[in-house]
Design an enzyme around this catalytic site. Structure first.
Site, PDB file in Angstrom:
ATOM      1  N   ASP A   1      -0.126   4.494  -0.046  1.00  0.00           N
ATOM      2  CA  ASP A   1      -0.789   5.733   0.398  1.00  0.00           C
ATOM      3  C   ASP A   1       0.138   6.627   1.220  1.00  0.00           C
ATOM      4  OD1 ASP A   1      -3.046   4.618  -0.700  1.00  0.00           O
ATOM      5  OD2 ASP A   1      -3.992   4.146   1.204  1.00  0.00           O
ATOM      6  N   HIS A   2       0.986   5.997   2.029  1.00  0.00           N
ATOM      7  CA  HIS A   2       1.797   6.794   2.955  1.00  0.00           C
ATOM      8  C   HIS A   2       2.873   7.601   2.249  1.00  0.00           C
ATOM      9  CE1 HIS A   2      -0.420   5.118   6.215  1.00  0.00           C
ATOM     10  NE2 HIS A   2      -0.291   3.949   5.639  1.00  0.00           N
TER      11      HIS A   2
ATOM     12  N   ARG B   1      -7.092  12.738   0.948  1.00  0.00           N
ATOM     13  CA  ARG B   1      -6.031  13.169   1.867  1.00  0.00           C
ATOM     14  C   ARG B   1      -4.655  12.639   1.473  1.00  0.00           C
ATOM     15  NH1 ARG B   1      -7.499   9.679   7.218  1.00  0.00           N
ATOM     16  NH2 ARG B   1      -9.441  10.815   7.004  1.00  0.00           N
ATOM     17  N   HIS B   2      -4.609  11.517   0.742  1.00  0.00           N
ATOM     18  CA  HIS B   2      -3.289  11.061   0.272  1.00  0.00           C
ATOM     19  C   HIS B   2      -3.299  10.841  -1.243  1.00  0.00           C
ATOM     20  CE1 HIS B   2      -5.279   7.305   1.315  1.00  0.00           C
ATOM     21  NE2 HIS B   2      -5.034   7.415   2.610  1.00  0.00           N
TER      22      HIS B   2
ATOM     23  N   THR C   1      -7.167   6.050   9.925  1.00  0.00           N
ATOM     24  CA  THR C   1      -7.026   5.049   8.876  1.00  0.00           C
ATOM     25  C   THR C   1      -8.328   4.248   8.875  1.00  0.00           C
ATOM     26  OG1 THR C   1      -5.706   3.175   8.085  1.00  0.00           O
ATOM     27  CG2 THR C   1      -5.865   3.448  10.470  1.00  0.00           C
ATOM     28  N   THR C   2      -8.401   3.215   8.026  1.00  0.00           N
ATOM     29  CA  THR C   2      -9.633   2.431   7.962  1.00  0.00           C
ATOM     30  C   THR C   2      -9.776   1.664   9.273  1.00  0.00           C
ATOM     31  OG1 THR C   2      -9.100   2.155   5.641  1.00  0.00           O
ATOM     32  CG2 THR C   2     -10.931   0.867   6.486  1.00  0.00           C
TER      33      THR C   2
ATOM     34  N   GLU D   1      -8.596   0.498  -3.443  1.00  0.00           N
ATOM     35  CA  GLU D   1      -9.455   0.493  -2.254  1.00  0.00           C
ATOM     36  C   GLU D   1     -10.345   1.719  -2.286  1.00  0.00           C
ATOM     37  OE1 GLU D   1      -7.095   0.603   1.230  1.00  0.00           O
ATOM     38  OE2 GLU D   1      -6.283  -1.391   0.959  1.00  0.00           O
TER      39      GLU D   1
ATOM     40  N   GLY E   1       0.852  -1.646   4.488  1.00  0.00           N
ATOM     41  CA  GLY E   1       1.237  -0.288   4.128  1.00  0.00           C
ATOM     42  C   GLY E   1       2.114   0.380   5.161  1.00  0.00           C
TER      43      GLY E   1
ATOM     44  N   HIS F   1      -3.901  -5.103   7.504  1.00  0.00           N
ATOM     45  CA  HIS F   1      -4.042  -3.934   8.370  1.00  0.00           C
ATOM     46  C   HIS F   1      -3.181  -4.072   9.614  1.00  0.00           C
ATOM     47  CE1 HIS F   1      -5.584  -0.267  10.065  1.00  0.00           C
ATOM     48  NE2 HIS F   1      -6.165  -0.037   8.905  1.00  0.00           N
ATOM     49  N   GLY F   2      -2.275  -3.114   9.764  1.00  0.00           N
ATOM     50  CA  GLY F   2      -1.476  -3.001  10.983  1.00  0.00           C
ATOM     51  C   GLY F   2      -0.335  -3.991  11.105  1.00  0.00           C
TER      52      GLY F   2
ATOM     53  N   GLU G   1     -11.101  -9.620   2.400  1.00  0.00           N
ATOM     54  CA  GLU G   1      -9.860  -9.322   3.120  1.00  0.00           C
ATOM     55  C   GLU G   1     -10.248  -9.178   4.585  1.00  0.00           C
ATOM     56  OE1 GLU G   1      -7.339  -6.127   1.632  1.00  0.00           O
ATOM     57  OE2 GLU G   1      -6.512  -5.822   3.647  1.00  0.00           O
TER      58      GLU G   1
ATOM     59  N   ASN H   1       0.851  -1.195   0.000  1.00  0.00           N
ATOM     60  CA  ASN H   1       0.000   0.000   0.000  1.00  0.00           C
ATOM     61  C   ASN H   1       0.889   1.248   0.000  1.00  0.00           C
ATOM     62  OD1 ASN H   1      -1.463   2.252   1.032  1.00  0.00           O
ATOM     63  ND2 ASN H   1      -3.116   0.853   1.548  1.00  0.00           N
TER      64      ASN H   1
ATOM     65  N   HIS I   1      -5.623   3.639  -1.742  1.00  0.00           N
ATOM     66  CA  HIS I   1      -6.979   3.967  -1.273  1.00  0.00           C
ATOM     67  C   HIS I   1      -7.274   5.397  -1.711  1.00  0.00           C
ATOM     68  CE1 HIS I   1      -9.804   4.146   2.533  1.00  0.00           C
ATOM     69  NE2 HIS I   1     -10.431   4.495   1.426  1.00  0.00           N
TER      70      HIS I   1
ATOM     71  N   ARG J   1      -9.432   8.141  -1.054  1.00  0.00           N
ATOM     72  CA  ARG J   1     -10.421   8.522  -0.037  1.00  0.00           C
ATOM     73  C   ARG J   1     -11.276   9.658  -0.553  1.00  0.00           C
ATOM     74  NH1 ARG J   1      -9.087   6.380   5.328  1.00  0.00           N
ATOM     75  NH2 ARG J   1     -10.811   7.663   6.025  1.00  0.00           N
TER      76      ARG J   1
HETATM   77  N1  PXP Z   1      -6.005  -3.357   3.830  1.00  0.00           N
HETATM   78  C1  PXP Z   1      -6.935  -2.383   3.796  1.00  0.00           C
HETATM   79  C2  PXP Z   1      -8.270  -2.716   3.247  1.00  0.00           C
HETATM   80  C3  PXP Z   1      -6.650  -1.088   4.251  1.00  0.00           C
HETATM   81  O1  PXP Z   1      -7.605  -0.139   4.222  1.00  0.00           O
HETATM   82  C4  PXP Z   1      -5.357  -0.801   4.722  1.00  0.00           C
HETATM   83  C5  PXP Z   1      -5.018   0.570   5.185  1.00  0.00           C
HETATM   84  O2  PXP Z   1      -5.138   1.471   4.157  1.00  0.00           O
HETATM   85  C6  PXP Z   1      -4.408  -1.835   4.717  1.00  0.00           C
HETATM   86  C7  PXP Z   1      -4.769  -3.113   4.296  1.00  0.00           C
HETATM   87  C8  PXP Z   1      -3.005  -1.618   5.169  1.00  0.00           C
HETATM   88  O3  PXP Z   1      -2.970  -1.279   6.512  1.00  0.00           O
HETATM   89  P1  PXP Z   1      -1.623  -0.750   7.141  1.00  0.00           P
HETATM   90  O4  PXP Z   1      -1.294   0.540   6.460  1.00  0.00           O
HETATM   91  O5  PXP Z   1      -1.928  -0.608   8.578  1.00  0.00           O
HETATM   92  O6  PXP Z   1      -0.574  -1.816   6.874  1.00  0.00           O
END
Ligand code: PXP
Length: 278
Positions: free
Chosen positions: A24-25, A64-65, A115-116, A85, A247, A209-210, A166, A22, A58, A60
């Site tokens: 986005d960052h 924002r990103h 974040t989500t 996303e 991400g 995620h995370g 997911e 991901n 993503h 949004r």
């Molecule tokens: N999967 C989905 C659906 C997400 O929305 C995100 C965050 O944008 C991620 C995975 C990745 O999460 P993280 O940035 O915490 O690794």
């Protein structure tokens, strides 16, 4: 302090989950100064060179990103599947259909969230999600629904016609960061049951995620001995996870080791964990 966890040697394995990176960052960092640097599309190209199997972003509602022009540039430049996303809104569905990404992941979105934060409520907005799945399938994109490992949501995702889910690993990741062993065990079991249920319903199952590597977690208090595997390893070890989407911790790790090495480190972690569990 040593940040890198593996050489970038042989990092492919047929049995390991695919890695969606991901980006986005990178866009968040760019937008902090309002200019064009660092460019998320350049980062995505580098990520592909480094072994990313999928590029995830993503778009949004508040932009924002990632911005609309980034989406068009990603589509033109990237040679691996794009995973778009987005929230289930008419605006986003129109943009997705115009973009025609290989993959789509439908996510919940609240304006104020960092974040989500939760999974999509497929049960509560079933007709809307089912119609979106049908429209996106018609447009040729493979749809995944980002949901919690909750049996009712998983069953609703299957009924809505999504080929993939997911499962949200946020609760597991939080327990891991906090070294909360009982919560971690509970979340591992919840995720494993969710994956099994998803597969039994014919869904392709992803997770994200995370997730992070142990090098990124502050050391345990003195005297603590058993550190255990990373959150990435815990999830990658589950045989039903076909894709991992990562991400924040990956881009954070890249600050110390570079993006290609960061991808190599996450892929190596996933491969090791999967092989050890086989
Ligand atoms: N999967 C989905 C659906 C997400 O929305 C995100 C965050 O944008 C991620 C995975 C990745 O999460 P993280 O940035 O915490 O690794």
């Amino acid at each position: 302090m040593t940040f890198s966890v593996s050489p970038a040697a042989q990092l492919t394995a047929h049995d390991a989950p695919l890695l969606g990176v991901n980006i986005d960052h990178v866009a968040t960092l760019r937008n902090a100064r309002g200019g064009a640097f660092p460019d998320p599309v350049a980062a995505a190209l580098l990520a592909v060179e480094g072994g990313a199997d999928i590029i995830t972003f993503h778009l949004r509602e508040d932009r924002r990103h990632i911005r609309d022009e980034d989406v068009a540039r990603l589509k033109a430049a990237i040679g691996v599947p794009l995973n778009f996303e987005a929230a289930v809104t008419d605006e986003m569905l129109d943009i997705i259909v115009r973009t025609a990404p290989e993959h789509v992941c439908l996510v919940p979105e609240r304006r104020q969230e960092v974040t989500t934060e939760g999974g999509l409520d497929v049960v509560g907005q079933f007709d809307r999600v089912r119609d979106a799945c049908a429209r996106l399938a018609q447009a040729g994109s493979r749809v995944s629904l980002f949901i919690g490992a909750d049996p009712a949501q998983i069953e609703a995702a299957a009924r809505a016609g999504a080929p993939c889910i997911e499962l949200h690993t946020g609760p597991l990741a939080h327990a891991w960061w906090d070294r909360d062993a009982s919560a971690l065990q509970r979340e591992r079991e919840r995720l494993a049951h969710g994956l099994t249920l998803g597969r039994s319903l014919g869904l392709r199952t992803h997770a994200g995620h995370g997730l992070a590597l142990s090098v990124s977690r502050p050391p345990a208090a003195q005297g603590a001995t058993e550190e255990g595997p990373s959150s990435t390893a815990l999830v990658a070890a589950m045989a039903d996870v076909a894709e991992l989407h990562i991400g924040h911790a990956l881009i954070g790790h890249a600050v110390f080791v570079g993006l290609k090495q960061a991808i190599a480190d996450f892929k190596a972690e996933a491969i090791r964990a999967r092989r050890a569990a086989a």
